[in-house]
Design a protein around this motif. Structure first.
Motif: not given
Lengths: 131, 316
Positions: A17-18, A25, A33, B17, B66-68
């Protein structure tokens, strides 16, 4: 981003995601971000739209109904204020216009090719009771 | 610990998120439910998703929405996957090998109605019986929407689907909808509830309660499907409103399998006919020869409401 074919993808793929480690987050604002190329935030579904919502700041009461019901995370709200529409991720479903409680509505659907400034100049007048 | 959410303005300060540009249909209620879950807490989330609309649309290679932490493995085992993650987390915590043992973590599994009512039911039942600390959220759109609209055991009577089509001979689906909330309540789960996305406050309250409750919790979330229920994408919320106000989807919770609380009582109860009339999948029921199905619907909904009220009074 390097893309690979279907027969080159190994079973069990991890999509980041990052691009850097983010501890939690939920505590980082979206603009701060480090989104990775594999986050769908970097993609666009703008070409799905036939109609687009146009937002009129003058009438908006910041009730955030559009924010809570938007299925595409496309209503941008900061500090309890509605500040705009994310046209990269909006699919033009029109839910935000339906749930807008103001009179006249502060969000209206216009054709995708219409100019936003022009749309704002054609905004309907306030409707009287029983009209 | 969940944060307190008093009103929508305060709720809107949450850092999203669940990212946009997932490929769910315009106006899909799935993402409204997922967004509310991810915005109602600031804890770290470990998520899993059964195969279904939500999974295929939010992890389309090469993108993730998804950021988790999020995992997909099979059609049936979102509950098992997240139960395994929870067991590993607890084991590592016990051994002292977690890098950040004090950070609060919540475990959540998502499933569609096909993977909850039918295919993943055994796995869900097993995970609840073992008592893992997780929340299972069923996104109930009453049909296998991802594969083209086949009936599931959540499909209500009279609905026309690709495997129960309405025509000259048939009025569509012949069987009743399975009472999954009652079944999960009978497992003795500490918290079981039914929610609808249009009642966001009721939903956030129940989601937070399920995250805070220790042990397996189950949430059945109504998710109006614009494609298979056949209504205009902009009407997702108004269809949900009618579903809740006609008591087709009553909002209630069951605590420890015993205490049943009805959390929303409509001021004006709408007839079921109103709910059926706004969806294309029930269009054929308004032919004169199918009127008995609508009457049956109304009787069933009334009986169900009576049952829920009696059970709320009895506290057993």
């Amino acid at each position: 981003m390097q893309k690979v074919g279907w027969d080159e993808v190994s079973a069990g793929t991890i999509l980041d995601s990052f691009s850097q480690e983010v501890d939690n987050s939920a505590l980082v604002r979206p603009e701060d971000r480090p989104y990775a190329d594999t986050n769908s935030y970097t993609a666009s579904v703008a070409d799905w739209r036939v109609l687009k919502p146009v937002y009129n700041r003058d009438i908006c009461i910041d009730c955030q109904n559009c924010w809570v019901f938007c299925p595409d995370t496309s209503i941008i709200s900061r500090d309890k204020k509605m500040i705009g529409i994310d046209y990269d991720h909006c699919k033009g479903c029109g839910v935000c216009v339906e749930v807008c409680p103001t009179n006249p509505k502060s969000l209206l659907m216009f054709a995708e090719q219409d100019d936003n400034e022009e749309a704002l100049s054609q905004w309907p007048e306030k409707k009287k009771k029983g009209e | 610990m969940s944060k307190t959410i008093k009103n929508l303005k305060q709720f809107s300060t949450a850092n999203e998120r669940f990212e946009g540009a997932h490929l769910l249909c315009p106006g899909c209620a799935h993402s409204m439910i997922v967004r509310e879950l991810m915005n109602c807490t600031e804890d770290n989330l470990v998520l899993s998703t059964n195969t279904g609309c939500l999974e295929v649309s939010t992890a389309v290679y090469p993108y993730t929405s998804w950021d988790s932490s999020w995992i997909h493995i099979g059609f049936e085992n979102a509950a098992t996957a997240v139960a395994g993650a929870e067991a590993m987390y607890n084991a590592k915590k016990r051994k002292g090998t977690l890098p950040n043992p004090d950070a609060p973590v919540k475990f959540v599994a998502f499933g569609g109605d096909g993977s909850t009512y039918d295919i993943g039911f055994q796995w869900l039942s097993g995970a609840v019986e073992r008592g893992h600390d997780f929340t299972y959220i069923c996104l109930d759109n009453e049909v296998y929407a991802n594969t083209g609209g086949q009936r599931s055991s959540s499909t209500p009577i009279g609905a026309s689907t690709t495997t129960s089509p309405a025509g000259r001979v048939s009025y569509g689906e012949k069987k009743m909808k399975k009472d999954i909330v009652g079944i999960m309540g009978a497992h003795g789960a500490p918290y079981v509830a039914q929610v609808a996305p249009n009642k966001w406050k009721d939903m956030v309250k129940k989601l937070q309660k399920s995250l805070e409750t220790e042990g397996p919790c189950f949430i059945n979330a109504m998710s109006a499907c614009t494609t298979e229920w056949k209504f205009d994408p902009k009407d997702t919320i108004s269809v949900s409103d009618v579903a809740v106000d006609s008591l087709v989807f009553p909002l209630y919770e069951i605590i420890d399998g015993k205490e049943l609380n009805i959390t929303y009582r409509p001021k004006n109860i709408l007839p079921v006919r109103d709910y059926l009339g706004i969806q294309g999948r029930f269009k054929h029921l308004f032919k004169p020869e199918n009127q008995h199905v609508i009457e049956q619907w109304q009787k069933d909904v009334d009986a169900r409401w009576e049952y829920l009220q009696r059970r709320e009074e009895a506290r057993v």
